[in-house]
Design an enzyme around this catalytic site. Structure first.
Site, mmCIF file in Angstrom:
data_model
loop_
_atom_site.group_PDB
_atom_site.id
_atom_site.type_symbol
_atom_site.label_atom_id
_atom_site.label_comp_id
_atom_site.label_asym_id
_atom_site.label_seq_id
_atom_site.Cartn_x
_atom_site.Cartn_y
_atom_site.Cartn_z
ATOM 1 N N CYS A 24 -2.665 -9.181 -2.142
ATOM 2 C CA CYS A 24 -1.765 -10.171 -2.742
ATOM 3 C C CYS A 24 -2.343 -11.552 -2.441
ATOM 4 C CB CYS A 24 -0.326 -10.016 -2.246
ATOM 5 S SG CYS A 24 -0.150 -9.878 -0.460
ATOM 6 N N GLY A 71 6.482 0.763 2.301
ATOM 7 C CA GLY A 71 6.434 1.869 1.355
ATOM 8 C C GLY A 71 6.818 1.608 -0.080
ATOM 9 N N GLY A 72 6.836 0.357 -0.531
ATOM 10 C CA GLY A 72 7.187 0.099 -1.928
ATOM 11 C C GLY A 72 6.265 0.799 -2.911
ATOM 12 N N CYS A 102 -2.490 1.652 3.476
ATOM 13 C CA CYS A 102 -1.797 0.588 4.243
ATOM 14 C C CYS A 102 -0.385 0.503 3.689
ATOM 15 C CB CYS A 102 -2.518 -0.747 4.108
ATOM 16 S SG CYS A 102 -4.282 -0.693 4.518
ATOM 17 N N ALA A 103 0.435 1.505 3.990
ATOM 18 C CA ALA A 103 1.694 1.718 3.268
ATOM 19 C C ALA A 103 2.769 0.683 3.567
ATOM 20 C CB ALA A 103 2.233 3.122 3.571
ATOM 21 N N GLY A 104 2.771 0.126 4.786
ATOM 22 C CA GLY A 104 3.823 -0.829 5.144
ATOM 23 C C GLY A 104 5.200 -0.191 5.021
ATOM 24 N N ASP A 108 -0.007 3.966 8.075
ATOM 25 C CA ASP A 108 0.111 2.576 8.524
ATOM 26 C C ASP A 108 -0.051 2.542 10.036
ATOM 27 O OD1 ASP A 108 1.078 -0.107 6.980
ATOM 28 O OD2 ASP A 108 1.607 -0.222 9.105
#
Length: 419
Positions: free
Chosen positions: A354, A234-235, A230-232, A254
């Site tokens: 989170c 990419g952080g 679930c890279a979003g 993603d």
């Protein structure tokens, strides 16, 4: 310096939109500022601080607003502005408003009822008190109601931490090493990073220390095949690529093409060439199934309530409900089960959120282990020691802002039994 009188109606109008809770507050703010280009940077900063301050302290300030006169939204805007910059800085006050703000400022907030001081919605307050007790819940809530510090991750492919500290000092930007992440820096103020050569060259990235630790415990090594499921934007993908020393193959999956698009300029700065962004339709996409049993490491940074990020996104506590949590739980279990298929025998699966709620964390893992006997839980204490991270933990990584000065994070390390 006094602010222009127009700051009040702008704050009032923006609050009216934000408090509908139809979308993320930061998106609403960005759109409003785009639509009102004449607002200067100082005015935008003050308005944003007032809005975020009100979201953090909504229960207390809504209670205070009941004592004033005039439109409720104006009273809330004035209280947010007064908390942000002081009542004496606000121009354009109407008759009686200055006296009212002064009376409110005299109230000792430490004497308010604990639930009100927490500024948590009742359902969340009750849930946390049942688990942690009132004193610990209030301590956590008060930490989450303070703005987050700015954390950076040093890109080890381009620089080391000591060199970055020295370069930032010339800017001048004061910072200090984070206590747990070996690549982290905590900036003592919040400068315009995008103008710094270190940022433009990809030597530093903005990333909370907790997020950095989540990437560290994946334990990705040179030459491996790894998926950030679930890279979003990419952080963690960037952190994983650097840990792999730009070797092997790293997939960034993603469902949002828009989110993955934000990864591209960051990738270009980072110097990484082993990252392969892939848009998937859902967790059971054929692109996922083709990699079944082939991956050394899989990271699932699952979609969640986001309640661990309240220091940055205080609107999340007002947008989530018991019902949305139940929906999230089903999605998290489905994503974890799908990602597990990718892991080879002896490979590692890391599940993270989170959030600090057990139904998104411990309970998801317990259900997964019951239905997947081919996986075992690796105690987090062992994993952290393996990565030389000096942090005491039990079975899971559980980070909390009042204890670790990070966002609220959870992680579990699962390994597929060797064939």
């Amino acid at each position: 310096m006094r602010l222009p009188p127009a700051i009040i109606p702008h704050t009032e109008e923006l609050l009216r939109e934000v408090l509908r809770f139809t979308g993320p507050a930061d998106v609403t703010l960005s759109r409003y500022f785009r639509d009102n280009p004449r607002l200067g940077s100082r005015e935008r900063g003050v308005i944003a601080e007032a809005v975020y301050g009100l979201l953090r302290n909504k229960t207390v300030l809504t209670n205070f607003a009941e004592s004033g006169s005039g439109p409720m939204m104006r009273r809330l805007a004035l209280l947010g502005l007064a908390d942000a910059v002081g009542a004496e800085s606000i121009a354009g006050l109407q008759e009686g408003e200055a006296d009212w703000l002064e009376r409110v400022a005299q109230i000792d907030r430490t004497q308010l009822a604990a639930q009100m001081r927490s500024n948590l919605p009742p359902w969340l307050w009750d849930k946390l008190v049942a688990r942690m007790g009132e004193a610990a819940t209030l301590e956590l809530a008060e930490a989450m109601n303070r703005p987050a510090p700015l954390d950076l991750r040093v890109n080890a492919l381009k620089a080391d931490r000591d060199t970055v500290i020295a370069e930032l000092a010339k800017a001048p930007v004061a910072c200090e090493p984070t206590p747990y992440s070996p690549l982290g820096l905590r900036v003592l103020k919040k400068p315009a990073l995008q103008n710094l050569p270190l940022f433009k060259d990809g030597a530093i990235e903005v990333q909370d220390e907790g997020s950095q630790l989540l990437a560290q415990i994946v334990g990705a090594k040179r030459g491996e095949m790894v998926v950030d499921f679930c890279a979003g934007a990419g952080g963690k993908t960037l952190a994983l690529g650097a840990l792999m020393r730009n070797t092997g193959r790293l997939y960034a999956f993603d469902v949002s093409e828009k989110r993955l698009a934000k990864l591209k300029p960051r990738l270009a700065r980072s110097g990484l060439s082993n990252v392969h962004p892939v848009v998937i339709a859902h967790e059971n996409d054929a692109k996922v199934k083709r990699l079944a049993g082939k991956l050394d490491r899989v990271l699932v940074d699952a979609p969640c309530s986001g309640l661990g990020t309240l220091r940055r996104n205080p609107d999340m506590k007002w947008r989530q409900t018991v019902e949305t949590l139940a929906e999230m739980r089903a999605k998290q279990s489905s994503i974890l089960a799908s990602a597990a298929r990718l892991v080879r025998a002896g490979g590692r699966l890391v599940y993270g959120t989170c959030s600090f709620l057990e139904e998104e964390n411990d309970e998801v893992i317990a259900d997964f282990l019951q239905s997947h006997p081919d996986f075992i839980l690796r105690p987090m204490g062992e994993v952290l020691a393996e990565q030389k991270i000096a942090l005491e933990m039990g079975d899971y990584l559980k980070l909390l802002p009042h204890q670790h000065q990070t966002d609220g994070f959870f992680a579990a390390v699962l390994e597929r039994r060797a064939a």
